[in-house]
Design a protein around this motif. Structure first.
Motif, short mmCIF file in Angstrom:
data_model
loop_
_atom_site.label_atom_id
_atom_site.label_comp_id
_atom_site.label_asym_id
_atom_site.label_seq_id
_atom_site.Cartn_x
_atom_site.Cartn_y
_atom_site.Cartn_z
N ASN A 456 0.79 -1.24 0.00
CA ASN A 456 0.00 0.00 0.00
C ASN A 456 0.82 1.29 0.00
OD1 ASN A 456 -2.30 -1.65 0.15
ND2 ASN A 456 -2.11 -1.74 2.38
N LYS A 457 1.97 1.27 -0.65
CA LYS A 457 2.79 2.49 -0.68
C LYS A 457 3.07 2.92 -2.13
CE LYS A 457 3.99 3.07 3.81
NZ LYS A 457 3.13 2.14 4.47
N ILE A 460 3.22 6.67 -3.00
CA ILE A 460 4.47 7.39 -2.65
C ILE A 460 5.49 7.15 -3.76
CG2 ILE A 460 6.34 7.56 -0.94
CD1 ILE A 460 4.29 6.51 1.13
N PHE A 481 8.69 5.18 3.22
CA PHE A 481 8.01 3.90 3.08
C PHE A 481 7.84 3.17 4.42
CE2 PHE A 481 9.81 4.92 -1.04
CZ PHE A 481 8.71 4.74 -1.86
N SER A 482 8.22 3.82 5.49
CA SER A 482 8.07 3.26 6.85
C SER A 482 8.48 1.79 6.90
CB SER A 482 6.63 3.36 7.34
OG SER A 482 6.08 4.61 7.02
#
Ligand code: NAD
Length: 484
Positions: A456-457, A460, A481-482
């Motif tokens: 789910n990135k 970005i 992107f944690s």
């Protein structure tokens, strides 16, 4: 050399071709004509109907199916234990709910005979028919029996077909029976049946997307049933067309952990039968007996229409040459695997992935309805699932010949590790590339991104590509992107 069509018949009568018995049933003049019945065509007619709800769209497809998605055919479809779902061509989505691989139910499509009179328009399918020629100056398509169809706007979305290699050419019928050139529903049905009937060994030739996904899916499916899966390819590692070498090596290790016997640096010399098994003779002399061999050595765009219709094909990338608006000639658009288009950001490209069929089909459909079209701007993504430990998404120029920088979550203590290019020194057997982001660079600008087990990135990643700029510290960029 290319494989022509499929040799087997579907066993599911409910989706077998409803070919209009006579081409007289097919309208001879339509505002929108879409050639090909895959994902790009589906996406195009959805876009056309959104912009022009009363549009009358005719789809001509030589497939016996309504448009469907291929990605589940090498992934989720092999996981299902529910035979009824398999029979219905349904798979389980990540949230557990069932979904059909067919984009629309059969009832969505109008019979060809009704398209003209239907006031609210609709999408009619002429299944089982092939366009043999386009006369672009007359805006006319000609079918195999000579019938002419005039169009206002036309889309060519004829896709691609499996490539072949020398060892699998001119096979005798008994050997041919044991070889699957994997591409569509027929091939899934065939392989599914072989595994269900207790096959003991399957050999997969090819180390790319299809070969690697099928190897993992079949190994999982056959676990406990004594099925051995062997994967053969000439490169050093799996997925070497997209992943940097160290990550390909790690991926190969993970695929082996799934129970696949992976044979890199290997080529097939010959195949032949001994008793009831096909024997795969490799160039190093090794022989692997199998119940079935799956060939997945790449795809080739269907450009048979080019020469006879005076359409240009790109000599190096293949596919019909189109501009940034996906238009090849006046009122003739091209989308999906078979379009070689001009990308304003990255230059001339051809992309063979599902999402590109959706993105380019949508753009072509939108442009067919407009006076002035928009250029290809939205970068398509692609994704792959290889067993339980690898799931990745990618966007942009994901080309391992470019310099890469990978940033990985190292431990649970919020630590990251940076891997530049192909860092052999970093190839520690205990290394775990469990989660990370790989940046692909051109002139120090980020042009491609792989999100490695990061979900789910994509937005970005899309934003970073759009910026098209140099970053001094990619570690900082990766924080977006944690990973921890
Ligand atoms: P591919 O281009 O991904 O891989 C082709 C592979 O063929 C190479 O990696 C190589 O290992 C192998 N090869 C080439 N010459 C060979 C030889 N002489 N002997 C043995 N192997 C050889 O193509 P594919 O995996 O066949 O997939 C077909 C198409 O479907 C491609 O366009 C692919 O992008 C698409 N696809 C995409 C996805 C996805 O996006 N997840 C999944 C499946 C298929």
């Amino acid at each position: 050399p290319v494989v022509k069509g499929t040799k087997r018949k579907s066993k599911r009568p409910q989706i077998i071709a409803k070919k209009p018995s006579a081409s007289a049933d097919i309208p001879d003049d339509v505002p929108y004509l879409l050639i090909g019945g895959g994902a790009a065509t589906f996406s195009a007619f959805r876009a056309i109907k959104l912009a022009d709800p009363q549009a009358k769209v005719l789809v001509i497809t030589n497939e016996p199916y309504t448009p469907y998605m291929r990605p589940p055919l090498s992934k989720e479809m092999f996981s299902s234990t529910d035979r009824q779902m398999v029979q219905n061509m349904e798979f389980k989505q990540t949230d557990g709910s069932p979904r059909s691989i067919f984009f629309e139910d059969e009832t969505y499509y109008l019979p060809c005979t009704r398209l003209k009179e239907e006031e609210n328009g609709g999408v009619a399918l002429a299944q089982g028919w092939t366009v043999k020629k386009l006369e672009v100056t007359k805006k006319t398509a000609i079918l195999e029996d000579g019938k002419e169809i005039k169009y206002g706007k036309c889309l060519l979305a004829v896709g691609s077909k499996p490539k072949n290699i020398a060892a699998f050419e001119d096979l005798t019928p008994d050997v041919d029976e044991r070889v699957t050139f994997y591409r569509g529903i027929f091939d899934f049905e065939e392989l599914d049946e072989i595994v269900t009937n207790g096959a003991k060994s399957i050999v997969i030739v090819g180390g790319g997307f299809l070969g690697s996904e099928l190897a993992c899916s079949l190994a999982k499916r056959g676990r406990g049933a004594g099925l051995s899966v062997t994967q053969i390819f000439p490169e050093k590692n799996n997925m070497s067309k997209v992943l940097p070498e160290y990550l390909g090596r790690w991926t190969m290790k993970m695929i082996r952990n799934e129970g696949v016997q992976v044979l890199p640096d290997s080529k097939v010399d010959q195949v032949y039968m001994v008793k009831d098994q096909i024997q795969v003779l490799l160039c190093d002399g090794k022989v692997i007996p199998a119940d079935q061999v799956v060939v997945a050595v790449g795809a080739e765009p269907n450009t048979e229409l080019a020469k006879i219709s005076n359409l240009e094909v790109d000599e190096s990338l293949g596919g019909f040459v189109a501009n940034a608006e996906l238009e090849a000639r006046t009122d003739l658009y091209v989308a999906g695997d078979c379009v070689c288009f001009y990308d304003e950001t990255y230059g001339r490209r051809r992309i063979e992935h599902h999402d590109n069929a959706i993105v380019s089909g949508r753009l072509a459909g939108e442009n067919m309805v407009k006076e002035v079209g928009n250029p290809y701007k939205e970068q398509a993504i692609f994704w792959s699932d290889l067993g339980p430990n690898i799931s990745f998404e990618a966007i942009g120029l994901v080309d391992p010949s470019l310099p890469t920088v990978g940033i990985y979550a190292k431990t649970e203590e919020e630590d990251v590790e940076e891997v530049m290019g192909d860092d052999e020194e970093k190839d520690d057997p205990n290394e775990k590339y469990t989660k990370g982001v790989v940046f692909y660079l051109k002139d120090d600008i980020v042009v491609g991104i792989v999100l490695w087990n990061v979900l789910n990135k994509l937005n970005i990643a899309k934003h970073i590509l759009k910026q098209s700029k140099k970053y001094d510290d990619l570690n900082e960029l990766a924080k977006l992107f944690s990973l921890h």
